[in-house]
Design an enzyme around this catalytic site. Structure first.
Site, PDB file in Angstrom:
ATOM      1  N   GLU A   1       0.815  -1.217   0.000  1.00  0.00           N
ATOM      2  CA  GLU A   1       0.000   0.000   0.000  1.00  0.00           C
ATOM      3  C   GLU A   1       0.849   1.268   0.000  1.00  0.00           C
ATOM      4  O   GLU A   1       0.573   2.215   0.724  1.00  0.00           O
ATOM      5  CB  GLU A   1      -0.942   0.014   1.213  1.00  0.00           C
TER       6      GLU A   1
ATOM      7  N   ARG B   1       5.524  -7.933   8.237  1.00  0.00           N
ATOM      8  CA  ARG B   1       4.154  -8.275   7.852  1.00  0.00           C
ATOM      9  C   ARG B   1       4.092  -8.903   6.451  1.00  0.00           C
ATOM     10  O   ARG B   1       4.762  -8.449   5.529  1.00  0.00           O
ATOM     11  CB  ARG B   1       3.253  -7.044   7.894  1.00  0.00           C
TER      12      ARG B   1
ATOM     13  N   LYS C   1      -1.966 -12.020   8.345  1.00  0.00           N
ATOM     14  CA  LYS C   1      -3.359 -11.793   8.723  1.00  0.00           C
ATOM     15  C   LYS C   1      -4.126 -13.111   8.694  1.00  0.00           C
ATOM     16  O   LYS C   1      -3.766 -14.032   7.971  1.00  0.00           O
ATOM     17  CB  LYS C   1      -4.025 -10.788   7.778  1.00  0.00           C
TER      18      LYS C   1
ATOM     19  N   ASP D   1      -8.433  -9.114   3.800  1.00  0.00           N
ATOM     20  CA  ASP D   1      -8.189  -8.026   4.742  1.00  0.00           C
ATOM     21  C   ASP D   1      -9.252  -7.946   5.832  1.00  0.00           C
ATOM     22  O   ASP D   1     -10.103  -7.056   5.786  1.00  0.00           O
ATOM     23  CB  ASP D   1      -8.116  -6.694   3.980  1.00  0.00           C
TER      24      ASP D   1
ATOM     25  N   GLU E   1     -12.898  -2.662  11.674  1.00  0.00           N
ATOM     26  CA  GLU E   1     -12.861  -1.884  10.431  1.00  0.00           C
ATOM     27  C   GLU E   1     -13.962  -2.287   9.458  1.00  0.00           C
ATOM     28  O   GLU E   1     -14.591  -1.426   8.852  1.00  0.00           O
ATOM     29  CB  GLU E   1     -11.481  -2.079   9.772  1.00  0.00           C
TER      30      GLU E   1
END
Lengths: 704, 704
Positions: free
Chosen positions: B295, B328, B364, B369, B397
């Site tokens: 990102e 990550r 994750k 996501d 989120e």
């Protein structure tokens, strides 16, 4: 012993773990009166009589507050009829001669031969104010056995201005996020909103502008009107009206128009319809606050129109609903004038008499921007045919944020007691603000709030005092700020005179100390660029000269200060002749304003006999020394203050002490580079080079 | 009666105005045990013995917590030597066989013939964990008379990741500002930091990353290291280490270098020096968390280097100090792959075995996501020669922010119990995370925190349960989340079974309900653009396809869903053969993952016999209906919950109910525009047109 066990058990059940003091309760702590003093208060708080009136929401919260306060202070009062026994408190709504709509009267009377305390007012809101006053009497240990008090507010609109953005950041906010939780509104109203209303009502504040003067048009869209309405519903019982900052270009941004020209009928129609829409959901909506043609905000001048055109157009939209338009005189046009201090007067004075009756021109206390010290704004006294409101800053943008202890009472008082001499001596700013000088009815005192989500509301314990003193002065602009500081200290901490005396003394001198360590002798606007944190006397260049420090200090080899006399910018001519003449006269002007009005040689002789340079350096040092003294004073207060609040203040004073020294050192290094003179005897050289001070940066400073 | 009066008076003096419950105390409320149940607890809490060890800061806070807890629960325990009387609690630090360094043992023993509860551990931190466990036993009304408990955490690093920015905004934060007050640090440490540490220690969390993974290099400058050190000092007694997110390009931004190439010796030297500098002020600094080449964040690929090059270079900098690098796997390169879900695996799997021992790859839970439901990430089980950590999101989120009641325990449990079949059946994700599957020692479970300055910490009362269950699962990834919900509900509200049973039932189904009303049957990423609030199935276009909803749903006249079988993107091939084959097989795949893996006709027959279209519409309705049920359940809980917290939950459930309906209506309107099929009988048409849903905007949404 069984009873004891039950009682203790019960008490534990009610409140097993008394929470640490954290400042949330502000000056409304209602802690028990010490046993030795309690008797007389308990005797006058035996019972609360049912109100002599239909119980409106305001009377309901008045009675609840009285119960809450008396429960805390002297034990739970029962309910009984007035006249049935001694010591009953009676709330009463009935016409009161000699009081304004919001005034109250507290009298000890005999009812059926029984001693009764009557808290009476013409309207229910006066009763609420009277209740808070009565509780304050007990909180500050004043006698309540033979009362005959009457009080009415001298200013009509006593308002907070929140510079709170819709994303919950707060411009110039140093106490956390905005307390207005726009996202969860209207579905959820934070219970804190009730405590906010209580605190404000306790000091007589009756209006609040919910959003930043640098406004977004979104706040005028239906979803945000509904959110504001939920807040208005919550605040209404406490006599607090909501206002919104209006973005002048909203007709374009949310109205689908091509222009925001105030003389365009479609634009006027947009605002009329918008006002109608707002009043449908908020019937007692206060009105609009507008920052127009200032610091890049849109305004009528974008269309070749005037402030009068803009303000009156909006005034006609809200007028039929009883609303007002508060139009800020803090204008800051793109063109840079010869002297920034002159602009507000130059732009507004010519319009005197042309604004609608429901327009108020809101003027900052000084002509620059909330500096540690400014002479009063020349517009005060200069617009007798207009409603002129006062705008003070409560948040300490230029005064060390929330980690410097600076009690602003003396700053406010200094401005309010300044004599404009508009109608001869005694024409004080206070008399302009309360309308008495020129017989104005629509009067305003506004304070830019220092309130945020920090648990202690204001970012520090002592900044609560600035919120408090603002409210008290809005009620009575001629009140004594030392007495107000004492009331605050007693209610917020303790009535112990071993605490009250030294702490009030410390508070009273704290603002002068900040002036000394930041900008002594009339210097101004020497703070770091943009964030306004710490010293930045070297700030120069950039977008516009009047956003720099060098523009204001005009330091050079020849001397220091801004010549605003007739030989300079002639800003002194904006004041009444006697006032302006004194400012312009070195024999008359107070040295506190010296460099505001005069450019003087480094060797100019001060009244002390010191040269300007030597006197300047000593002043900085005096400021630092005062903070030293505050640290010592506060350390000795430990026995009288709960540990958590004592520790917080101690931490902040240490920060303030270090930063005061930094202010002194950096300023001496900078101005010394022009004066080229030695330091006075005993004064230490700054420990770093000027380059080192200039190189310091402060990313992520709050409030920008 | 005199005694009674004194007792009551005393109680009032201690706590004159018991504050309303507001959630601040979390699950550590320590309210008195009801009289009928108190006896046995009081009998085992007669006294606290001096610790059998030098009283370290950790032992000091352990004893303080025990005193605080017992005082609240059963009355103030006195101090007495173990063995001097029955009911003494003894804290003991001594080598414990069969326990890890952080484990504890709680046993009822006879000391000198006196019944003693011994809380023992090899290290002081274990004693603190044991104290919290002992208090939990009382809080949840479990017997404490014959204890023999031993517990060790299964995961080594149990961490919160705060996505908190230095200006105190919080990315994906819905509970106020960052609790880290960078501006006032290090001069002032908010007392709330201690309560933060207490709460984390109570559930075994032992690390916290203070700043956002989208990091600023400023956090690595000396002023910010000093601020982090002040927090580290505060957290240390509670066994919590601080970590920092490191911006990979820091060598350029604050190091004066021209490159951040990990193979450049100057870059490596910068990081070594930076690590040395940090460890000088924070000797137990945990290490760096890095989001690289994702990102838009900088990373080694900017220089043609690999994740291995980047991670190992940093690992060599912190390694000598005992630090770790958490790298990550949530990578998101500029090039858009055919299937976004495949990218993490594709990039990292080839590097298995190449990372240093002190590097952890943090993955994750799912490959997209933090969706309401995702199949487990294919990297779990696929990198046996690497340390693989779990990253869950605690903040919601994609799950309705803080105003939807969604208990995440079942989401976490579903992932952890998923069987990777890496070494045959029983190779669960939990066994990857706890290291047992491949004998890894350095294990991590991280949760993206939902903590902010809101008084209730997490934005809502029920979101506290998500913080709680995360901690409990990090301690034991195989724990039962229904039991954890029950523990939480008891401690946070009440042990009354009339409350616990229905509320735990309600919590346990709440996540499935959110899946149903947002993204049923394996749909994913259908939220509004950027803010991820509310339905946005029409989101298309813009910067990149894999940030849009249409990319993931692939709705068309022919049907719905993302084909990840071998006939499509073949993402199923990233799983162990048996697992991937099942996902790819319509007869095997669970319908909860149906549209995640398959693109199916609107007329595809679900197991219920419904067509896909009809079943989809019904699912949305089921979700809405569940929220209806939660409202009903909660309304009936009023007798068991204090008014303020009950009201807050009620408000939020109303918001959730309205938004669940909106999700259903908007989604049905959108997908109906493709299916062109009638609604199943009894299902109501959306009240607005699709265009109206699409036109809704949400300016100033939080968390962006």
């Amino acid at each position: 012993m069984r009873l004891l066990a039950i009682a203790l058990g019960l008490a534990l059940l009610v409140a097993p773990a008394a929470r640490a003091e954290d400042g949330y309760d502000l000056w409304l702590r209602y802690k028990p009166v010490e046993a030795a003093a309690k008797g007389p208060y308990a005797a006058r708080a035996a019972a609360i009589a049912p109100a002599r009136a239909a119980e409106t929401p305001t009377l309901k919260v008045a009675r609840a507050e009285l119960e809450r306060g008396l429960t805390g202070l002297v034990g739970k009062p029962i309910r009984a009829a007035a006249g049935s026994r001694d010591g009953v408190i009676q709330l009463s709504v009935a016409p009161q001669a000699g009081l304004s709509d919001e005034g109250y009267r507290i009298r000890t009377e005999a009812v059926n031969g029984k001693t009764t305390t009557v808290i009476a007012a013409s309207k229910d809101i006066g009763v609420l104010y009277g209740v808070f006053r009565y509780l304050e009497l007990i909180q500050t240990r004043q006698p309540v056995d033979k009362l005959d008090i009457a009080s009415s507010p001298k200013v009509k609109l006593r308002m907070l201005n929140h510079w709170d953005n819709l994303n919950r950041t707060v411009e110039r906010g140093y106490s956390g996020q905005s307390i207005f939780d726009w996202w969860r509104l209207p579905g959820h109203v934070d219970p804190r909103m009730v405590d906010y209303a209580r605190a404000n009502a306790s000091i007589g504040i009756n209006g609040t502008v919910l959003n930043n003067v640098n406004a977004k048009a979104d706040s005028l869209t239906p979803p945000f009107i509904a959110k504001a309405a939920a807040l208005a519903d919550t605040f209404r019982p406490y006599g607090i009206k909501v206002y919104l900052s209006a973005r002048f270009s909203a007709p374009i941004e949310i109205g689908g128009l091509k222009t925001a020209d105030p003389l365009d009928p479609a634009v006027a129609a947009f605002w009329k319809a918008k006002a109608d829409e707002i009043y449908k959901t908020i019937p007692d909506f206060g009105g609009f606050l507008v920052k127009a043609n200032s610091e890049g905000q849109p305004g009528p001048q974008d269309y070749g129109r005037t402030h009068v055109d803009g303000a009156n157009m909006l005034a006609d939209a809200v007028g039929p609903h009883g609303g007002v338009v508060i139009w800020r005189a803090f204008v800051y046009s793109h063109e840079q004038p010869d002297d920034r201090a002159k602009q507000g007067y130059s732009e507004f004075k010519p319009f005197d008499g042309q604004f609608r009756d429901n327009v108020v021109i809101q003027v900052k206390n000084g002509a620059i921007d909330f500096q540690p010290r400014e002479p009063f704004h020349p517009l005060f006294g200069a617009m007798p045919k207009s409603n002129l409101g006062m705008e003070f800053q409560i948040t300490k943008e230029y005064l060390g944020f929330s980690t410097h202890l600076v009690y602003l009472g003396p700053l406010y008082e200094e401005t309010l007691r300044s004599d404009t001499q508009a109608h001869g001596k005694g024409s004080t700013v206070a008399k302009v603000v309360d309308g008495s000088l020129d017989g104005r009815k629509l009067t305003v005192m506004a304070g830019v709030a220092n309130i945020g989500t920090d648990r202690n509301w204001s970012g520090s314990q002592f900044d609560q005092a600035n919120w408090y003193v603002f409210g008290r002065l809005a009620w009575d602009p001629e009140a004594d700020t030392r007495a107000i500081a004492a009331d605050w200290a007693k209610m917020t901490f303790t009535n112990d005179p071993r605490f009250v005396k030294p702490v009030v003394d410390m508070m009273m001198g704290s603002r002068e100390a900040a002036v000394d360590y930041m900008t002594p002798l009339g210097l101004h606007h020497q703070m770091g660029r943009s964030h306004h944190y710490g010293p930045g006397p070297w700030v120069a260049g950039g977008e516009r000269a009047d956003w720099t420090s060098v523009y204001y200090a005009k330091a050079g080899p020849d001397g220091l200060g801004f010549d605003r006399t007739p030989s300079g910018s002639n800003a002194t001519a904006q004041y009444a002749p006697a006032v302006g003449a004194c400012y312009a006269d070195l024999k008359c002007v107070d040295e506190k304003d010296l460099l505001w009005f005069h450019h003087l040689s480094w060797d100019y002789r001060l009244k002390s006999g010191d040269t300007l340079w030597n006197g300047l350096v000593k002043r900085y040092g005096q400021g630092v020394k005062y903070v030293d003294g505050m640290e010592t004073t506060w350390a000795a207060m430990a026995p009288y203050v709960d540990a958590p609040r004592h520790a917080e203040v101690t931490d902040y004073l240490k920060i303030q002490r270090d930063e005061a020294q930094w202010w002194r050192d950096a300023s001496v290094a900078w101005f010394g580079s022009f004066s080229k003179r030695p330091l006075p005897p005993g004064e230490k050289a700054p420990p770093k080079t000027l380059q080192e001070y200039e190189a310091m940066t402060f990313p992520w400073a709050p409030g920008i």
